[in-house]
Design a protein around this motif. Structure first.
Motif, short mmCIF file in Angstrom:
data_model
loop_
_atom_site.label_atom_id
_atom_site.label_comp_id
_atom_site.label_asym_id
_atom_site.label_seq_id
_atom_site.Cartn_x
_atom_site.Cartn_y
_atom_site.Cartn_z
N GLY A 117 53.54 73.65 -114.82
CA GLY A 117 54.76 73.41 -115.58
C GLY A 117 56.04 73.76 -114.85
O GLY A 117 57.14 73.53 -115.36
N TYR A 118 55.95 74.26 -113.65
CA TYR A 118 57.17 74.64 -112.93
C TYR A 118 57.72 73.42 -112.22
O TYR A 118 57.00 72.69 -111.56
N LYS A 119 59.03 73.20 -112.37
CA LYS A 119 59.63 72.06 -111.68
C LYS A 119 60.44 72.57 -110.50
O LYS A 119 61.33 73.39 -110.67
N PRO A 120 60.13 72.10 -109.30
CA PRO A 120 60.88 72.59 -108.14
C PRO A 120 62.34 72.17 -108.24
O PRO A 120 62.64 71.08 -108.68
N PRO A 121 63.25 73.05 -107.86
CA PRO A 121 64.68 72.76 -108.04
C PRO A 121 65.15 71.54 -107.26
O PRO A 121 65.96 70.78 -107.74
N ASP A 122 64.67 71.37 -106.07
CA ASP A 122 65.06 70.17 -105.34
C ASP A 122 63.86 69.58 -104.62
O ASP A 122 62.86 70.24 -104.43
N ASP A 123 64.00 68.35 -104.26
CA ASP A 123 62.88 67.66 -103.63
C ASP A 123 62.94 67.88 -102.12
O ASP A 123 63.83 67.35 -101.47
N PRO A 124 62.03 68.65 -101.58
CA PRO A 124 62.11 68.85 -100.13
C PRO A 124 61.67 67.59 -99.39
O PRO A 124 60.73 66.92 -99.82
N ILE A 125 62.36 67.29 -98.35
CA ILE A 125 61.99 66.10 -97.57
C ILE A 125 60.77 66.47 -96.74
O ILE A 125 60.85 67.32 -95.87
N SER A 126 59.65 65.85 -97.05
CA SER A 126 58.47 66.17 -96.26
C SER A 126 58.27 65.08 -95.23
O SER A 126 58.71 63.96 -95.40
N GLU A 127 57.60 65.45 -94.18
CA GLU A 127 57.39 64.49 -93.10
C GLU A 127 56.46 63.38 -93.57
O GLU A 127 55.47 63.62 -94.22
N TYR A 128 56.79 62.17 -93.27
CA TYR A 128 56.00 61.04 -93.73
C TYR A 128 54.67 60.98 -92.99
O TYR A 128 54.62 61.16 -91.78
N GLN A 129 53.60 60.73 -93.73
CA GLN A 129 52.35 60.50 -93.03
C GLN A 129 51.61 59.36 -93.71
O GLN A 129 51.73 59.14 -94.90
N THR A 130 50.84 58.62 -92.92
CA THR A 130 50.15 57.47 -93.48
C THR A 130 48.93 57.95 -94.25
O THR A 130 48.16 58.78 -93.78
N ILE A 131 48.76 57.41 -95.45
CA ILE A 131 47.60 57.77 -96.26
C ILE A 131 46.80 56.50 -96.50
O ILE A 131 47.38 55.48 -96.85
N PRO A 132 45.48 56.54 -96.33
CA PRO A 132 44.68 55.34 -96.57
C PRO A 132 44.76 54.92 -98.03
O PRO A 132 44.98 55.74 -98.93
N LEU A 133 44.54 53.62 -98.27
CA LEU A 133 44.76 53.04 -99.58
C LEU A 133 43.94 53.70 -100.67
O LEU A 133 44.44 53.93 -101.78
N ASN A 134 42.67 54.06 -100.34
CA ASN A 134 41.83 54.59 -101.41
C ASN A 134 42.23 56.00 -101.82
O ASN A 134 41.78 56.51 -102.83
N LYS A 135 43.07 56.65 -101.04
CA LYS A 135 43.46 58.01 -101.38
C LYS A 135 44.90 58.10 -101.86
O LYS A 135 45.34 59.16 -102.27
N ILE A 136 45.59 56.97 -101.78
CA ILE A 136 47.04 57.08 -101.98
C ILE A 136 47.39 57.43 -103.41
O ILE A 136 48.38 58.11 -103.66
N GLU A 137 46.51 57.02 -104.36
CA GLU A 137 46.80 57.38 -105.75
C GLU A 137 46.68 58.87 -105.95
O GLU A 137 47.55 59.49 -106.56
N ASP A 138 45.59 59.43 -105.42
CA ASP A 138 45.37 60.87 -105.56
C ASP A 138 46.54 61.64 -104.96
O ASP A 138 47.01 62.62 -105.53
N PHE A 139 47.02 61.16 -103.81
CA PHE A 139 48.13 61.83 -103.16
C PHE A 139 49.36 61.77 -104.05
O PHE A 139 50.02 62.78 -104.30
N GLY A 140 49.67 60.56 -104.53
CA GLY A 140 50.91 60.38 -105.27
C GLY A 140 50.98 61.20 -106.55
O GLY A 140 52.02 61.78 -106.88
N VAL A 141 49.84 61.28 -107.27
CA VAL A 141 49.85 61.98 -108.55
C VAL A 141 50.17 63.46 -108.38
O VAL A 141 50.89 64.06 -109.18
N HIS A 142 49.66 64.03 -107.30
CA HIS A 142 49.78 65.49 -107.21
C HIS A 142 50.80 65.98 -106.20
O HIS A 142 50.97 67.19 -106.05
N CYS A 143 51.50 65.07 -105.52
CA CYS A 143 52.29 65.55 -104.39
C CYS A 143 53.47 66.40 -104.82
O CYS A 143 54.08 67.09 -104.00
N LYS A 144 53.80 66.38 -106.12
CA LYS A 144 54.93 67.21 -106.53
C LYS A 144 54.51 68.61 -106.95
O LYS A 144 55.33 69.44 -107.29
#
Lengths: 315, 346
Positions: free
Chosen positions: B193-220
């Motif tokens: 439930g904690y919302k980070p105050p600002d969005d840190p710019i993280s380094e971009y990395q390529t994620i394979p298609l089958n994992k990209i959903e899992d990554f996106g849901v939890h990356c915050k």
């Protein structure tokens, strides 16, 4: 007591073992000499520091395939030098734990730090003989000597020699090579030279990669130069001719060019063309992406569906 | 001298902090101060600030062990624990050890077997003189990047509730070998439930298609910590000397051969992403211009990355070929310039 070994085994040592031993030694040393809390006590501790150079002991594990012995990893041992007692239950426990994670590794021997092999080391050696009938002894010299060129690690084997009519076990030195897997090499390189860890631009990646190869080639060049110098000296007559060395050099030269078969050229060309193809495709993707952006921008600038209608430019 | 200026520019560009060559007196980081650590545990300054720990310092030994273990697993995820201590807002990792569990992504807790192993190992370590406590866990994501999956996030949240201070580290051994640099990430999760105050710019990395959903849901739900490495003076000295022996391996390594199937996988993944992007573009003609364009830009970056790695690998091969194979060629034709020509002509 060290002469060259005649057992015919070749030894391969992984850098992980060396870093392991060094870490063990640093740990024990720093626990014995706690860092000075105030600056005034620094000088007092500084004098004491010189004398506290503990000896650490441990086991090396790895794989033996035929005549090649490859040492992969190591762990600590509890040994009391005053009573010459090895903590057996500890060793057994550790062995079990490591067997679970690395089922292929066996205990190949033991290690210690110090400047030279000593008589008392024979006790530990004998103690380990019931686990491995011919254990190795890896000795690391922790003294930091900036003029040193060679790695201060020696591997000893034990041999039965008849001295004064009594068969005794003595240590004989063996040569070894450093063996590494790709991942190990990259991480050792990374820590040794502290290369930039994040992406950086493509230019810095290229620079880093080429620098690595450049240093390796520089080493190769300097080694060849040394050989050349030596051979010229031999030719002039300054150095006595050594036939075995000449034979080795000649066999080395005869191995060049390294590969020169049709199949190799074909495969190499194929790989080369594959890479060119990938570059072409990437370029294509880049172009189409840029084109796409251009079209989008054009559409935004010359918006047909705007209220003014027609071809008015977007100001 | 030109090279000196070039080096300075390069160092500036990359924010290289020249670490002073550690001398024996600065090996104090290896000293484990039991009292200070216990006091820190009592105080729990991290309880109030979810963003408390900002940096991680990993020792040379821990890094080496983790990377070797991760690589030895091949395409199977492996995991292990890290031991160390804390130092202000930094977590220091001194050592790591492997656990005898096969990490499938469906398991949240290690089995009882692994717990036993953990306890046994910690006990023997304390006897052998390694006094640090377990301070985190690491696992590998072979081929799909350094980030926390859904299972990882829930595991880490659990850990952060009961075993603070705790850190999660992810290593990708396949990308490490392919790119020639260590792919590693250190993370801590935010509490529920904690919302980070600002969005840190993280380094971009390529994620394979089958994992990209899992990554996106939890990356915050988690943030990355900065990683620096340290080594003792003896390590420094030994590693310098080690170079004298294994420059041969640097020259003889050939990343193209080792990672053939990984590259093929990357390219097919890229093709799928392109198809997806194409479909999206077709559907959103009048719609917002955001997503399809960004997708295509990402695809371009991915393809550039694959190409760069391939080209690097090929460069090494060509250099080696010129070094060791062109003995007869150079004596035959003095006017022939070495370069791509000899490759394409017969």
């Amino acid at each position: 007591m060290a002469s060259s070994s005649s057992s015919g085994l070749t030894f391969k040592l992984h850098p992980l073992v060396i870093v392991n031993i060094s870490d063990h030694y640093t740990r024990v040393k720093s626990q014995l000499n706690p860092p000075p809390l105030t600056s005034t006590s620094a000088t007092v501790n500084g004098v004491e520091n010189q004398q506290q150079a503990p000896r650490v002991y441990g086991c090396v594990i790895g794989v033996q395939r035929g005549r090649t012995v490859e040492i992969f990893n190591s762990f600590e041992l509890l040994y009391d030098p005053s009573t010459h007692s090895l903590d057996r239950p500890f060793l057994k426990k550790k062995q079990e734990l490591y067997k679970k994670v690395f089922p292929h590794f066996y205990i190949l021997g033991w290690y210690s730090t110090g400047s030279d092999a000593q008589e008392s080391d024979m006790h530990i050696h004998r103690a380990l003989m019931d686990i491995n009938e011919s254990p190795l002894y890896v000795l690391l010299n922790p003294a930091i000597n900036p003029t040193q060129k060679d790695l201060p690690v020696t591997i000893y084997e034990s041999e039965l020699h008849v001295i004064d009519g009594i068969p005794q076990l003595i240590f004989v030195r063996s040569s070894y090579t450093i063996e590494t897997v790709e991942a190990e090499r990259i991480s050792v390189d990374h820590v040794a030279h502290l290369k930039p860890s994040d992406g950086g631009s493509a230019a810095t990646q290229l620079a880093a990669h080429l620098t690595g190869i450049h240093s390796a080639i520089k080493m190769l060049n300097s080694r060849i130069r040394v050989l050349h110098h030596y051979l010229v000296g031999m030719q002039k007559g300054d150095i006595p001719c050594e036939n075995s060395l000449l034979r080795q050099v000649s066999s080395l030269l005869r191995r060049l060019p390294a590969i020169e078969s049709e199949k190799f050229q074909d495969d190499f060309l194929m790989e080369y063309n594959d890479t060119l193809l990938i570059t072409y495709l990437a370029m294509f993707t880049n172009c189409s992406s840029t084109m796409n952006e251009l079209v989008d921008k054009f559409n935004t600038a010359y918006d047909r569906h705007s209220r003014r209608g027609g071809r008015t430019a977007f100001i | 001298m030109d090279s000196a200026i070039a080096q300075k520019t390069w160092e500036l560009e990359n924010n290289i902090l020249t670490v002073e060559t550690p001398d024996p007196s600065s090996d104090s980081i290896f000293y484990y101060d039991e009292a200070a650590q216990a006091k820190f545990q009592q105080e729990k300054p991290w309880a109030n600030d979810p963003h408390y720990f900002k940096r991680v310092k990993i020792s040379a030994l821990a890094l080496l062990k983790m990377v070797v273990h991760a690589r030895s697993g091949g395409t199977i995820e492996v995991m292990g624990l890290m031991q160390g201590k804390t130092d202000g807002d930094a977590i220091i990792v001194m050592d790591a050890f492997a656990l005898p569990v096969e990490g499938t992504e469906t398991r949240v807790n290690a089995q009882a077997d692994a717990y036993e192993y953990m306890v046994d190992y910690s006990q023997t370590n304390k006897q052998a003189g390694r006094l640090e406590n377990v301070v985190g866990w690491y696992h590998s994501h072979p081929g799909y990047g350094c980030w926390l999956s859904g299972i990882d996030v829930s595991t880490q949240m659990l850990n952060q509730q009961f075993q603070e201070p705790f850190l999660a580290v992810v290593i990708d051994p396949t990308r490490t070998v392919s790119a020639g640099k260590v792919e590693i990430g250190a993370f801590r999760t935010y509490p529920e439930g904690y919302k980070p105050p600002d969005d840190p710019i993280s380094e971009y990395q390529t994620i394979p298609l089958n994992k990209i959903e899992d990554f996106g849901v939890h990356c915050k739900q988690y943030y990355a910590l900065d990683i620096t490495y340290f080594k003792s003076s003896l390590d420094c000295h030994l590693l310098d000397l080690l170079w004298n022996k294994y420059w041969v391996n640097t020259l003889s390594s050939s990343p193209l051969l080792g990672n053939g199937d990984y590259v093929a996988g990357q390219i097919s993944d890229l093709a799928e992403k392109l198809e997806q992007a194409e479909n999206q573009l077709a559907h959103s003609r009048i719609g917002p211009l955001g997503p399809p364009r960004k997708k295509l830009a990402k695809i371009t970056r991915d393809s550039a990355k694959i190409t760069v790695e391939q080209v690097h690998g090929l460069m090494s091969q060509v250099i080696k070929d010129i070094l060791f194979n062109s003995v007869r060629q150079s004596s035959r034709s003095q006017n022939d310039q070495s370069g791509p020509e000899p490759m394409i002509e017969t």
